[in-house]
Enzyme design. Structure first.
Site, PDB file in Angstrom:
ATOM      1  N   ARG A  21       6.424  -2.254 -15.791  1.00 16.66           N
ATOM      2  CA  ARG A  21       4.912  -2.818 -15.953  1.00 16.66           C
ATOM      3  C   ARG A  21       4.073  -2.226 -14.900  1.00 16.66           C
ATOM      4  NH1 ARG A  21       1.028  -5.263 -13.245  1.00 16.66           N
ATOM      5  NH2 ARG A  21       2.558  -6.455 -12.126  1.00 16.66           N
ATOM      6  N   ASP A  22       4.385  -2.751 -13.605  1.00 17.36           N
ATOM      7  CA  ASP A  22       3.310  -2.478 -12.252  1.00 17.36           C
ATOM      8  C   ASP A  22       3.395  -1.032 -12.050  1.00 17.36           C
ATOM      9  OD1 ASP A  22       2.077  -2.305 -10.174  1.00 17.36           O
ATOM     10  OD2 ASP A  22       3.156  -4.002  -9.222  1.00 17.36           O
ATOM     11  N   HIS A 217       4.221  -4.603  -0.649  1.00 15.21           N
ATOM     12  CA  HIS A 217       3.845  -3.292  -0.633  1.00 15.21           C
ATOM     13  C   HIS A 217       4.327  -2.455   0.433  1.00 15.21           C
ATOM     14  CE1 HIS A 217       0.910  -3.396  -4.274  1.00 15.21           C
ATOM     15  NE2 HIS A 217       2.017  -4.088  -4.414  1.00 15.21           N
ATOM     16  N   CYS A 248      -0.022   1.409  -5.503  1.00 15.55           N
ATOM     17  CA  CYS A 248      -1.178   1.496  -4.660  1.00 15.55           C
ATOM     18  C   CYS A 248      -1.889   2.978  -4.858  1.00 15.55           C
ATOM     19  CB  CYS A 248      -1.042   1.295  -3.291  1.00 15.55           C
ATOM     20  SG  CYS A 248      -2.375   1.075  -2.062  1.00 15.55           S
ATOM     21  N   ASN A 257       4.476  -0.052  -3.821  1.00 17.19           N
ATOM     22  CA  ASN A 257       5.479  -0.847  -4.187  1.00 17.19           C
ATOM     23  C   ASN A 257       6.700  -0.610  -3.397  1.00 17.19           C
ATOM     24  OD1 ASN A 257       4.704  -2.800  -6.176  1.00 17.19           O
ATOM     25  ND2 ASN A 257       4.709  -1.031  -7.528  1.00 17.19           N
TER      26      ASN A 257
END
Length: 322
Positions: A21-22, A217, A248, A257
């Site tokens: 997802r992310d 992160h 990011c 991450n």
């Protein structure tokens, strides 16, 4: 708290994989659905027991997630794995629940400036959104936990520092609105270990068992140090992304991450059980590469390899730290 977590020992940690997802929504390319299914299958085979697989947002805004319902329906066929979906509002929550998601996560900005820029709502309005999603969940699937991730909890690129009192106030408000868990997210990679330990300690004192995951992160190289600080503060659930995918996109050269492979190695080397098989986790990188050819992947451990004699080599490390 999900049943997956409650079955683990107090010394074990739960690694929640957020790459599907992310990670995928943070890159320009769109991974084909068949490759998403294969990647999720590989993650399950490696021992991941919680995976965030999709975001239920309009496809015109996030085409990478246009197949969210199909991906969730495939992922939930794996027994014993908690399948999570991100939902920004009541409409997204209904779609995720209809698809069969086991757990919902809703992002709420601790920074007022970020909240306005990101969703055009105040923080108070987002608490109302949490309340609306909780009511819907109670109607459709009351057994499904609702998690809130407090983004920009450690700092914001728009307004700068975020007051810790604001973070705690918002966490308490989200729990009162119906959230089962409230985690803290270092959205901009600004956190440091002292800050992480302090804020998670305050969070647990304020909301008790409702305190949730650490989403940290590695933008400035402090990802693992911050995870260890969170662990020392009592956190036992950690978000991470295979290969450090996503997280990011506006920090050149930074993966954003925390890398799942490095995080698992750190905990296992310390004698802290993750339930994850590292060689199989490394193998899952191939499924990711095939789905996103040419996308940079990060991770020190996959590049260096496991120490000679692993996993027995982890035991002396653990004894030395005991």
């Amino acid at each position: 708290m999900s049943a997956v977590i409650s079955k683990r020992s107090t010394e074990a940690v739960l690694i929640s994989e957020v790459g599907p997802r992310d990670g995928l929504q943070s890159v320009a390319a769109t991974m084909p659905t068949a490759h998403k299914r294969a990647w999720i299958d590989a993650l399950v085979a490696a021992g991941l027991r919680e995976i965030e697989v999709a975001s239920f947002v309009p496809a015109r805004l996030l085409p990478q997630m246009a197949d969210a319902a199909e991906v969730v329906r495939h992922a939930v066929t794996h027994a014993g794995v908690c399948i999570m979906a991100l939902v920004p509002n009541r409409h997204g929550a209904e779609a995720a629940l209809r698809a069969g998601a086991h757990k919902l996560t809703l992002p709420v900005s601790a920074s007022e400036a970020h909240s306005q820029a990101n969703v055009r709502k105040t923080r108070e309005q987002m608490v109302d959104e949490v309340r609306a999603v909780a009511r819907l969940r109670d109607e459709i699937a009351p057994q499904v936990p609702l998690e809130v991730g407090l983004s920009t909890a450690f700092g914001c690129t728009l307004q700068g520092p975020v007051a810790e009192d604001d973070v705690i106030w918002l966490a308490e408000a989200c729990v009162q609105a119906g959230a089962h868990e409230v985690g803290l997210s270092d959205t901009t990679g600004m956190a440091n270990p002292a800050q992480v330990k302090r804020l998670f300690t305050r969070l647990q004192a304020a909301v008790g068992s409702h305190a949730g995951a650490a989403h940290l992160h590695n933008t400035r190289g402090l990802g693992l140090a911050n995870c260890l600080a969170a662990y020392e503060a009592g956190v036992r659930t950690f978000d991470a992304s295979l290969g450090g995918l996503g997280g990011c996109p506006y920090a050149p050269g930074a993966s954003g991450n925390v890398v799942t492979e490095d995080l698992v190695f750190m905990f296992e080397a310390m004698g802290i059980d993750t339930g994850i098989d590292l060689p199989r986790l490394f193998a899952a990188r191939q499924a990711l590469r095939e789905g996103l050819p040419g996308e940079p992947l990060y991770g020190m451990t996959p590049e260096a390899g496991l120490p000679k004699g692993w996993p027995s080599s982890a035991l002396p490390f653990n004894k030395a730290l005991a």
